[in-house]
Every structure is written in C-alpha cells, then in structure tokens.
Design a protein around this motif. Sequence first.
Motif, PDB file in Angstrom:
ATOM      1  N   HIS A  77      14.035  -9.902   5.521  1.00 20.40           N
ATOM      2  CA  HIS A  77      13.618 -10.662   7.034  1.00 20.40           C
ATOM      3  C   HIS A  77      13.231  -9.453   7.839  1.00 20.40           C
ATOM      4  N   ASN A  78      14.331  -8.692   8.026  1.00 16.38           N
ATOM      5  CA  ASN A  78      14.160  -7.709   9.028  1.00 16.38           C
ATOM      6  C   ASN A  78      13.136  -6.711   9.229  1.00 16.38           C
ATOM      7  N   ASP A  79      12.805  -6.367   7.760  1.00 18.60           N
ATOM      8  CA  ASP A  79      11.808  -5.296   7.455  1.00 18.60           C
ATOM      9  C   ASP A  79      10.569  -6.106   7.578  1.00 18.60           C
ATOM     10  N   ALA A  80      10.638  -7.208   6.918  1.00 23.10           N
ATOM     11  CA  ALA A  80       9.232  -8.065   7.296  1.00 23.10           C
ATOM     12  C   ALA A  80       8.735  -8.136   8.719  1.00 23.10           C
ATOM     13  N   LEU A  81       9.737  -8.407   9.513  1.00 25.64           N
ATOM     14  CA  LEU A  81       9.435  -8.492  10.947  1.00 25.64           C
ATOM     15  C   LEU A  81       9.114  -7.351  11.646  1.00 25.64           C
ATOM     16  N   ASP A  82       9.761  -6.298  11.163  1.00 17.86           N
ATOM     17  CA  ASP A  82       9.455  -4.895  11.736  1.00 17.86           C
ATOM     18  C   ASP A  82       8.086  -4.404  11.348  1.00 17.86           C
ATOM     19  N   LEU A  83       7.534  -4.800   9.928  1.00 20.80           N
ATOM     20  CA  LEU A  83       6.268  -4.262   9.547  1.00 20.80           C
ATOM     21  C   LEU A  83       5.172  -5.101  10.220  1.00 20.80           C
ATOM     22  N   LEU A  84       5.668  -6.314  10.499  1.00 18.52           N
ATOM     23  CA  LEU A  84       4.486  -7.127  11.116  1.00 18.52           C
ATOM     24  C   LEU A  84       4.393  -6.607  12.716  1.00 18.52           C
ATOM     25  N   ALA A  85       5.657  -6.330  13.251  1.00 20.67           N
ATOM     26  CA  ALA A  85       5.585  -5.766  14.692  1.00 20.67           C
ATOM     27  C   ALA A  85       4.747  -4.291  14.704  1.00 20.67           C
ATOM     28  N   LYS A  86       4.921  -3.564  13.864  1.00 26.59           N
ATOM     29  CA  LYS A  86       4.382  -2.202  13.636  1.00 26.59           C
ATOM     30  C   LYS A  86       2.903  -2.530  13.464  1.00 26.59           C
ATOM     31  N   ASP A  87       2.579  -3.511  12.514  1.00 30.00           N
ATOM     32  CA  ASP A  87       1.011  -3.743  12.256  1.00 30.00           C
ATOM     33  C   ASP A  87       0.386  -4.068  13.531  1.00 30.00           C
ATOM     34  N   ALA A  88       0.881  -5.013  14.130  1.00 27.46           N
ATOM     35  CA  ALA A  88       0.326  -5.638  15.551  1.00 27.46           C
ATOM     36  C   ALA A  88       0.345  -4.509  16.562  1.00 27.46           C
ATOM     37  N   ALA A  89       1.464  -3.845  16.682  1.00 26.62           N
ATOM     38  CA  ALA A  89       1.385  -2.485  17.552  1.00 26.62           C
ATOM     39  C   ALA A  89       0.007  -1.743  17.264  1.00 26.62           C
ATOM     40  N   ASP A  90       0.021  -1.385  16.031  1.00 24.80           N
ATOM     41  CA  ASP A  90      -1.250  -0.377  15.727  1.00 24.80           C
ATOM     42  C   ASP A  90      -2.478  -1.021  16.111  1.00 24.80           C
TER      43      ASP A  90
END
Length: 129
Positions: A77-90
């Motif tokens: 869950h934490n990894d998925a949220l981190d990836l979503l946040a990174k993608d959105a930030a990118d």
Amino acid sequence: MGFDAERSARIAAMRETARPVWEASGDTDVLQQFLKDNGCHGVEAVFVTMGLMDCDLAEAQRAFFSAPCRDAERRFHNDALDLLAKDAADQRGSQAEVFPGPSTLPDADRQPWKAARPATGVPPSSCHR
C-alpha cells in the motif's frame, strides 16, 4: 459499498466464522492473523473486520494495516501510494502540489495507535464490541 452476491456471501460467512475468535480475544492482531490463516485478505478482510468491530471503514483499515501479519499488505500500500505521488509529481512538476507528506500509513516500526491501545487490543475509536 455494494458487492456481488458471491463476495457478500464470503464476507458474511467469514464474519460468522471469525466471530468467536473476536469475541474471545478482542484483539485486532489476533483477528487479522485468524483471517489471514483462513484465506481472508484485502477488501474482504477489512469488511469482515468492520462487521465484527462494528466500526467505520477507517478504523477497520487501521486494524487491518496495523496487524503484524499484514506487513506485506502495508508495504505494498505504501509503495503504491509513493509511486502514485511520484507519477503525479512528475506530471505536474511538484510533489508538494499533489501530496504534501509521506505515505499515510506508518512503517511497521511506527504504529502510534498501537502504543495507545487499551489492554483489550482494540484501538481507541468509535468502534464498539
């Protein structure tokens, strides 16, 4: 939230199977271990937990993710949220615009609600047994 008839039946059956475990222990960690050992995972485990604890979705998710036996799910869950946040930030150029902080769930060694739990093992909340 609606489920198909088959999933609703599985949730209801597991809730009744797990009820004696919950009533005997009152410990969310024991409940989650029982559910995991009996093949109840993810959304179904959270909804079984909601029904047994008579609580809202947020409290059931906390019970699910804070259990030691659910560490793999918490990390996913934490990894998925981190990836979503990174993608959105990118895509937007700034993570601060999207998610101002780290993942919403604590790491396995940072579980503040466990420290505050009463001896019954039930997290402080609006949950009722």
